[in-house]
Design a protein around this motif. Structure first.
Motif, mmCIF file in Angstrom:
data_model
loop_
_atom_site.group_PDB
_atom_site.id
_atom_site.type_symbol
_atom_site.label_atom_id
_atom_site.label_comp_id
_atom_site.label_asym_id
_atom_site.label_seq_id
_atom_site.Cartn_x
_atom_site.Cartn_y
_atom_site.Cartn_z
ATOM 1 N N ALA A 113 -11.985 1.508 8.405
ATOM 2 C CA ALA A 113 -12.033 0.424 7.425
ATOM 3 C C ALA A 113 -11.233 0.748 6.171
ATOM 4 C CB ALA A 113 -13.485 0.140 7.051
ATOM 5 N N SER A 114 -10.688 1.943 6.096
ATOM 6 C CA SER A 114 -10.027 2.402 4.873
ATOM 7 C C SER A 114 -8.547 2.050 4.892
ATOM 8 C CB SER A 114 -10.169 3.913 4.796
ATOM 9 O OG SER A 114 -9.423 4.489 5.851
ATOM 10 N N PRO A 115 -7.857 2.298 3.776
ATOM 11 C CA PRO A 115 -6.397 2.165 3.781
ATOM 12 C C PRO A 115 -5.758 3.002 4.887
ATOM 13 C CG PRO A 115 -7.164 2.404 1.543
ATOM 14 C CD PRO A 115 -8.369 2.589 2.414
ATOM 15 N N PHE A 116 -6.325 4.175 5.152
ATOM 16 C CA PHE A 116 -5.813 5.007 6.236
ATOM 17 C C PHE A 116 -5.882 4.253 7.573
ATOM 18 C CE2 PHE A 116 -6.744 8.357 9.491
ATOM 19 C CZ PHE A 116 -5.499 8.942 9.492
ATOM 20 N N PHE B 64 -11.575 6.340 3.016
ATOM 21 C CA PHE B 64 -12.775 5.499 2.965
ATOM 22 C C PHE B 64 -12.441 4.164 2.330
ATOM 23 C CE2 PHE B 64 -12.786 8.875 -0.162
ATOM 24 C CZ PHE B 64 -12.718 8.174 -1.351
ATOM 25 N N PRO B 65 -13.227 3.139 2.664
ATOM 26 C CA PRO B 65 -12.891 1.785 2.236
ATOM 27 C C PRO B 65 -13.032 1.624 0.729
ATOM 28 C CG PRO B 65 -14.658 1.786 3.879
ATOM 29 C CD PRO B 65 -14.478 3.186 3.441
ATOM 30 N N PRO C 19 -8.549 -18.044 -1.407
ATOM 31 C CA PRO C 19 -9.064 -16.734 -1.798
ATOM 32 C C PRO C 19 -7.940 -15.719 -1.810
ATOM 33 C CG PRO C 19 -9.726 -17.285 0.430
ATOM 34 C CD PRO C 19 -9.141 -18.521 -0.167
ATOM 35 N N PRO C 20 -7.946 -14.844 -2.812
ATOM 36 C CA PRO C 20 -6.888 -13.838 -2.885
ATOM 37 C C PRO C 20 -7.035 -12.824 -1.767
ATOM 38 C CG PRO C 20 -8.555 -13.368 -4.512
ATOM 39 C CD PRO C 20 -8.932 -14.672 -3.869
ATOM 40 N N TYR C 21 -5.999 -12.026 -1.586
ATOM 41 C CA TYR C 21 -6.030 -11.024 -0.522
ATOM 42 C C TYR C 21 -7.072 -9.951 -0.804
ATOM 43 C CZ TYR C 21 -5.013 -6.858 2.062
ATOM 44 O OH TYR C 21 -5.163 -5.753 2.851
ATOM 45 N N ARG C 22 -7.856 -9.662 0.194
ATOM 46 C CA ARG C 22 -8.602 -8.409 0.166
ATOM 47 C C ARG C 22 -8.751 -7.973 1.610
ATOM 48 N NH1 ARG C 22 -14.832 -9.904 -0.939
ATOM 49 N NH2 ARG C 22 -14.947 -11.729 0.403
ATOM 50 N N PRO C 23 -8.758 -6.677 1.852
ATOM 51 C CA PRO C 23 -8.807 -6.205 3.240
ATOM 52 C C PRO C 23 -10.034 -6.771 3.930
ATOM 53 C CG PRO C 23 -8.416 -4.397 1.723
ATOM 54 C CD PRO C 23 -8.744 -5.592 0.895
ATOM 55 N N LEU D 146 -6.028 7.296 1.937
ATOM 56 C CA LEU D 146 -7.428 7.220 1.524
ATOM 57 C C LEU D 146 -8.320 6.979 2.737
ATOM 58 C CD1 LEU D 146 -8.850 7.284 -1.260
ATOM 59 C CD2 LEU D 146 -9.060 4.812 -1.043
ATOM 60 N N GLN E 50 0.826 -1.205 0.000
ATOM 61 C CA GLN E 50 0.000 0.000 0.000
ATOM 62 C C GLN E 50 0.866 1.264 0.000
ATOM 63 O OE1 GLN E 50 -3.441 0.359 2.791
ATOM 64 N NE2 GLN E 50 -2.127 1.788 3.859
ATOM 65 N N PRO F 205 -2.127 5.290 1.036
ATOM 66 C CA PRO F 205 -2.306 5.037 2.471
ATOM 67 C C PRO F 205 -3.103 6.127 3.180
ATOM 68 C CG PRO F 205 -0.008 5.523 1.944
ATOM 69 C CD PRO F 205 -0.734 5.441 0.655
ATOM 70 N N ALA G 124 -5.868 1.028 7.950
ATOM 71 C CA ALA G 124 -4.853 -0.034 7.933
ATOM 72 C C ALA G 124 -3.505 0.539 8.334
ATOM 73 C CB ALA G 124 -4.787 -0.660 6.547
ATOM 74 N N ASP H 247 -0.785 -11.152 -3.080
ATOM 75 C CA ASP H 247 -0.736 -12.606 -3.278
ATOM 76 C C ASP H 247 0.562 -13.018 -3.957
ATOM 77 O OD1 ASP H 247 -3.326 -13.137 -2.209
ATOM 78 O OD2 ASP H 247 -4.138 -12.157 -3.984
ATOM 79 N N TYR I 230 -11.602 -5.940 6.481
ATOM 80 C CA TYR I 230 -12.539 -5.036 7.142
ATOM 81 C C TYR I 230 -13.224 -4.103 6.155
ATOM 82 C CZ TYR I 230 -7.731 -3.477 7.136
ATOM 83 O OH TYR I 230 -6.436 -3.245 6.793
#
Lengths: 268, 336, 296
Positions: B197-200, A118-119, B12-16, A116, A108, A114, B202, A129, B18
């Motif tokens: 829940a966002s990249p922020f 919102f999801p 399953p591939p990676y996805r966040p 952003l 990321q 990084p 994470a 992967d 949350y």
């Protein structure tokens, strides 16, 4: 090859801790695409030198250039952003996150946003992967890191460092504590890396060093004892003496290999 | 390992994990919102008011959890932003306009600005130093509220705050007030959920787990931590603005140490790291304070102190039970 | 002009008295954190307990016997409080700072409420010992005699603490534990008794300070958090676990407090916390953290 072509160059790098000279005036040049090994007995200052290059510790004196640009006074973050990646002697991961999330944080930073707030399903998920497959932990992707074995943590450690897309990767004893199979797998992984990534690594396992290295620098008591092609280093009487205090050649490999699991105490 | 691993590539591939809301969470949220919205039809006015107060306090606790649970910054002075929001909303309602979003906007702005100023100092420290400095800075804000009498009304507080007006009518009806608070409560929670829940979010979790490694990967943690601090301050300011609208009073008590401690207690009871946990915790804390407090002749803190002690021993992970008891790499490991 | 000098002399003396008192409070807090990693937020409540003891035993009709008795009772209360807190925080040794802080915060709330249930909500003033209620001339200024005694006692306690921690084998063990707990354990020294001792003695110092300070800081509800915050500021500025740092910081804070109050009464707290902010911005772990604290 001229000096300007070196991807990394250290000149007179020195670091003291009180009276102890952990690194004592090291000159080092790492060529682009090299697999450059740093070896030497315990306490030679190898790990400290790596930390000085990565910026985790500051040099007492001396200068460091990365890619022709002086980075001596740059903080660790800015060196990381310029492309100096590192793995740590003791695994340093995000322990409550899953393996995939660990790697995702590094991906990321380079490919995502990084900030952003919102999801959103990231466009770079496939890259995560890919990194997991590269180091062979894809079937542990959704496990929390603090449930992994030691060897698996080492693998994730490498994946996180690679995911940040470094131009030079500093590896501090990547094979320490690994089984023979694990070491073989790591060796295969490092060999398979693109030549665009230069490697500078500290390793006690001399078999691995001479399998992988294109250039070897021997440190002894904080100084460079010699630097050269692996065959030259293997042939050197001086190196033998530094390791063993004797001139008998045959023991370099046998005796030193038994030191493989030893850890140099960080000079902090 | 190689062959076995290759055979299992169908994973399953990676996805966040949350970034998507399951149907269960969706249903639970819908039911909860409907129940809260219809409460004024079933409850007596005083009970509705109590529920409104819980919502306000829950928003404060949830905003604190963005710091404590997500970013790993344990603040002992979060009420400062809450109280500043209340004062700002009250002042705008009295000296500017009481028309609907204005007081709240002022509250959010005040909370955020205060968080920028104080966070600039506080966020540089970590662990127990952060705990102490947030406590000390909040104390400065409280003393400011007490001594700046012409604006804040001194130790008596700012009373008789003009009622918020929506479309020309003043919000004095208990049910209307409840819906107004509920609406903004949901807006605030949505903001917090989105952030976490966002990249922020994470990035913030990464900083919580291992800040040195974030630096080694190329993140600049200070900026993210300050941003989280300001966001939490802004939402706490919003909660403060709602408080001013609801009780039409802002006192130094609202920005004091006890309020901060209660918010932290709510987070701990509920379990940090989630959004609904602290909300439940807040409801519980307000229930204890408002129902036991009066019967104990103003010695509610006695009960709350006992609750603190019991919670630390008996429920180390809180109601939500997430990642609480695991010691994070803090000062102790750094010092080793 | 002379007036300013007089204000200056009095402010400096007041600052010295407050500073030394703060040192006696803060040194326990600092060492307990340094040795055990426990941030004891109940420390302010322990101080106030000492102050209430002084009021309860001495009251408005001071005698020397009364004062000595108050000190004795306060020492016993401090030992009990320290022992109690030690037992309570023991099971949490491996948990986060936040949880330990929450526990001691809970204890602080409970103790403060119990004290105000027992002694009421009023400000309880305590008179100095007989013969010390008047003033003495210092450079031509009338100055309360008791505060001079307080300065002398505080200086004595500070010197004693310094000598014990810096010059005795016991103190060496304390300093070693602050610098590297694991190393002390690894070389086979069982520091549990020493740690318990530090906790208990730290609390006894806090109650003693409560008694000695009661003529200045009259016991009242809310005093516990005032003292706690002042002590925390001292500890943070000085560096957690550093005795010398705590002394320097306490004297500094004492001067800022008293000079600030004398010159710009309303802004005193801003001066205080402003200096905290500046110190933390420049040295995030306190002025003397490197000297003893040994945080890398």
């Amino acid at each position: 090859m001229s000096e300007l072509d070196d991807v990394l160059r250290c000149a007179g790098v020195r670091r003291t801790f009180g009276a102890l000279r952990a690194v004592d005036g090291v000159d080092l040049a790492v060529a682009p695409g090299a697999r450059h090994a740093l070896i030497g007995p315990n306490g030679a200052g190898k790990s400290t030198l790596l930390r000085l290059i990565a910026g985790g510790q500051r040099v007492t004196s001396g200068r460091i250039w990365f890619d022709g640009r002086e980075v001596t006074s740059d903080p660790e973050v800015s060196r990381a952003r310029q492309g100096i990646g590192q793995t740590f002697q003791r695994s340093s991961l995000f322990r409550t996150l899953s393996v995939a999330e660990n790697v995702a944080l590094a991906v990321q930073r380079t490919r995502g946003r990084p900030w952003l707030p919102f999801p959103r399903r990231p466009g770079w998920a496939a890259r995560v992967d890919e990194m997991l497959r590269l180091v062979g932990v894809e079937d542990r992707a959704h496990h929390r890191v603090d449930t992994l074995s030691y060897a698996e943590c080492r693998q994730v450690e490498v994946a996180v460092a690679l995911a940040a897309e470094p131009r030079i990767l500093l590896l501090d004893e990547p094979a320490a504590g690994m089984s023979a199979a694990g070491t073989a797998r790591l060796l295969e992984l490092l060999r398979g890396l693109s030549a665009e990534i230069t490697l500078l690594f500290v390793e006690h396992d001399l078999d691995m060093v001479f399998e992988l290295a294109t250039e070897v620098t021997v440190l002894h008591l904080g100084r460079v004892l010699m630097s050269g092609a692996p065959t030259e280093v293997q042939a050197s009487e001086e190196v033998q003496r530094a390791y063993l205090g004797t001139g008998r050649r045959g023991e370099l490999f046998t005796t030193v290999r038994s030191m493989g699991g030893d850890h140099v105490t960080p000079g902090t | 390992m190689g062959a076995a691993g290759a055979g299992r590539l169908a994973r399953p591939p990676y996805r966040p994990g949350y970034a998507h809301v399951g149907w269960r969470a969706g249903t639970a949220t819908t039911v909860a919102v409907l129940a809260l919205a219809s409460a004024p039809f079933f409850l007596a006015p005083y009970a509705t008011t109590a529920l409104t107060r819980m919502l306000i306090f829950a928003l404060l606790a949830a905003s604190l959890d963005l710091l404590v649970g997500i970013t790993g910054l344990p603040s002992l002075g979060h009420a400062a932003y809450f109280g500043v929001g209340a004062y700002a909303a009250g002042w705008i309602a009295g000296h500017g306009t009481a028309a609907a979003p204005a007081p709240l906007l002022a509250a959010v702005a005040a909370g955020a600005l205060m968080a920028v100023a104080l966070g600039w100092v506080a966020v540089r420290s970590s662990g127990v130093f952060f705990l102490i400095i947030t406590l000390a800075l909040a104390e400065v804000v409280r003393q400011l509220a007490v001594s700046w009498e012409p604006v804040t009304g001194g130790s008596n507080g700012m009373y008789g705050i003009a009622a918020t007006r929506v479309g020309g009518t003043a919000l004095t009806n208990v049910a209307h007030l409840h819906w107004y608070v509920l609406f903004w409560f949901l807006v605030g929670l949505l903001v917090l959920w989105s952030l976490s829940a966002s990249p922020f979010g994470a990035t913030l979790r990464g900083i919580r787990d291992n800040e040195p490694r974030m630096r080694a990967v190329g993140y600049r943690p200070f900026r993210y931590k300050l941003a989280a601090f300001v966001a939490a301050g802004a939402v706490a300011g919003l909660a403060g603005g709602l408080l001013a609208a609801q009780q039409r009073l802002a006192t130094p008590e609202d920005l004091g140490f006890t309020t901060s401690a209660l918010a932290l207690l709510a987070v701990v009871i509920g379990g940090s790291g989630t959004i609904w946990g602290p909300c439940l915790g807040a409801a519980l804390v307000i229930l204890v304070r408002d129902s036991f407090g009066p019967s104990l002749d103003g010695h509610g803190p006695l009960v709350l102190g006992l609750v603190f002690i019991v919670v630390v021993y008996a429920m180390p992970r809180g109601v939500a039970g997430v990642r609480w008891s695991r010691r994070r790499p803090q000062l102790r490991t750094k010092a080793g | 002009m002379a007036n300013w000098v007089d204000i200056g002399v009095i402010a400096v003396l007041n600052g010295l008295a407050i500073g030394l008192l703060l040192f006696v409070v803060a040194v326990g807090l600092s060492l307990v954190f340094g040795m055990m990693d426990v941030l004891n937020l109940a420390h302010g409540a322990v101080f106030v307990a000492g102050a209430y003891v002084a009021w309860w035993v001495v009251g408005g009709s001071p005698t020397w016997t009364g004062w000595l008795a108050a000190l004795g009772v306060a020492l016993a209360v401090g030992a009990l409080a320290g022992g109690g807190l030690l037992l309570m925080t023991g099971p949490l040794a491996r948990r986060s700072h936040l949880e330990q802080a929450l526990l001691t915060l809970g204890v602080a709330l409970v103790v403060a409420e119990l004290l105000s249930l027992a002694f009421g909500e009023d400000v309880r003033s305590v008179s100095p010992p007989p013969g010390l209620g008047g003033t003495v001339s210092v450079l031509g200024n009338a100055y309360p005699a008791y505060r001079l005694l307080l300065i002398a006692l505080g200086a004595g306690l500070a010197v004693a603490a310094h000598v014990v921690v810096e010059r005795t084998p016991l103190g060496a063990l304390v300093r070693a534990t602050v610098a590297d707990r694991d190393m002390v354990a690894a070389v086979g020294i069982d520091a549990r008794l020493v740690r318990a001792g530090v906790f208990v003695v730290g609390s006894m110092l806090a109650t003693t300070a409560g008694v000695l300070g009661s003529p200045i800081y009259s016991p009242r509800p809310g005093l516990d958090s005032t003292i706690l915050i002042l002590a925390l500021v001292v500890v943070v500025i000085g560096g957690l676990g550093s005795v010398r740092g705590a002394l320097v910081a306490a004297l500094l804070i004492g001067q800022i407090e008293s000079t600030g109050r004398a010159l710009l009464s309303d802004l005193a707290s801003f001066l205080l916390f402003g200096s905290l902010a500046i110190v933390l911005a420049l040295r995030p772990r306190g002025l003397f953290a490197g000297a003893i604290g040994g945080q890398h």
